[in-house]
Design a protein around this motif. Sequence first.
Motif, PDB file in Angstrom:
ATOM      1  N   ILE A 243      12.627   0.344   5.338  1.00  0.00           N
ATOM      2  CA  ILE A 243      11.346  -0.257   4.949  1.00  0.00           C
ATOM      3  C   ILE A 243      11.564  -1.051   3.674  1.00  0.00           C
ATOM      4  O   ILE A 243      12.053  -0.522   2.677  1.00  0.00           O
ATOM      5  CB  ILE A 243      10.274   0.812   4.709  1.00  0.00           C
ATOM      6  N   THR A 244      11.200  -2.302   3.700  1.00  0.00           N
ATOM      7  CA  THR A 244      11.218  -3.127   2.495  1.00  0.00           C
ATOM      8  C   THR A 244       9.849  -3.069   1.852  1.00  0.00           C
ATOM      9  O   THR A 244       8.846  -3.439   2.474  1.00  0.00           O
ATOM     10  CB  THR A 244      11.584  -4.583   2.829  1.00  0.00           C
ATOM     11  N   VAL A 245       9.792  -2.587   0.633  1.00  0.00           N
ATOM     12  CA  VAL A 245       8.535  -2.438  -0.101  1.00  0.00           C
ATOM     13  C   VAL A 245       8.354  -3.653  -1.011  1.00  0.00           C
ATOM     14  O   VAL A 245       9.234  -3.976  -1.803  1.00  0.00           O
ATOM     15  CB  VAL A 245       8.536  -1.143  -0.941  1.00  0.00           C
ATOM     16  N   ASP A 246       7.231  -4.309  -0.878  1.00  0.00           N
ATOM     17  CA  ASP A 246       6.907  -5.448  -1.743  1.00  0.00           C
ATOM     18  C   ASP A 246       5.412  -5.388  -2.030  1.00  0.00           C
ATOM     19  O   ASP A 246       4.608  -5.902  -1.268  1.00  0.00           O
ATOM     20  CB  ASP A 246       7.296  -6.769  -1.084  1.00  0.00           C
ATOM     21  N   ILE A 247       5.066  -4.719  -3.102  1.00  0.00           N
ATOM     22  CA  ILE A 247       3.664  -4.564  -3.489  1.00  0.00           C
ATOM     23  C   ILE A 247       3.364  -5.652  -4.507  1.00  0.00           C
ATOM     24  O   ILE A 247       3.831  -5.622  -5.641  1.00  0.00           O
ATOM     25  CB  ILE A 247       3.394  -3.173  -4.078  1.00  0.00           C
TER      26      ILE A 247
END
Length: 314
Positions: A243-247
């Motif tokens: 999972i690539t997290v980009d908040i």
Amino acid sequence: MSHPLPHTQHDVHQHDGHQQQSHQHHGHQQQSHQHDGHRHQGPEGDAHDQTELLDLDAEVLAEHTASVIAWLPVGPGPRRIVDLGCGTGAGTLALAEHFPAAELTAVDSSAAHLERLREKAAAAGAADRVRLVEADLDAPAWPDLGRPELVWASASMHHMADPDRTLRQVHDLLAPGGLFAVVELAGFPRFLPADAPADAPGLEERCHAALDRHHAEQLPHRGADWGTSLRKAGFTVEGERTITVDIASPRTDAVGRYALSGLRRMRGGIESALSPEDLAALDRLLDADGPQSILRRDDLSVRTERTVWAARRA
């Protein structure tokens, strides 16, 4: 028993109205580079700072933790769950919410982390379902952890002195047909734009490079291929997901506090590796009351990756 999952699945999740998309790749082996902070006290900060960081990690990344749990091939749901290296309970409480009929055992070597989890479980109305066990998971014999159908280990496996032995212990601990979920973070999250801060562009990347060198010495199992190790321990790996997290914006106050807490903790491990100019620029960011404080920035984001392996005991 659920059907096997695709070997590797890559997902991109962006918050705050951005599109979410996923695509699958086959035959590509993904390595993880883990976040140090879930089990043992290190040079990056004291126990209070670590507890605060773990709480903020849980708050900011809650949606992504929930998505990992929802992906797990656990059928109708386990009744007994063990969280190994639980920290302050990000995984424990997310699992408790997702599996409301389950009883959970949370294991950690830190009494302070377990006390914080006790408080959080009570506030969440889950105190009667969460059993806390203080234990050194590197010890030859573990305390009685029951016969769980699901064992969860998030950012804890790379801290083990002998991970292969730990994997065999988990295999023997699980009920037949039970699932082991190994979750790792790909390094500590990044928060700043590449050209920030103005007086030291690229500072965060240089900090991460220094931290990676430190971890290479202190955590020899960081970045391990858990899929191969799980198979050697007798598991069947049913799925692997990154999972690539980009908040991104709009930024919440929690993201600013998360960045401040994380970079403060990082500073303790890399101080000697930074130039005087970089160290001064970092300290300006970490001065909560200063004009260049990271808390005053409106361009922060949270960028990292998580990799999860779902492994079945026959």
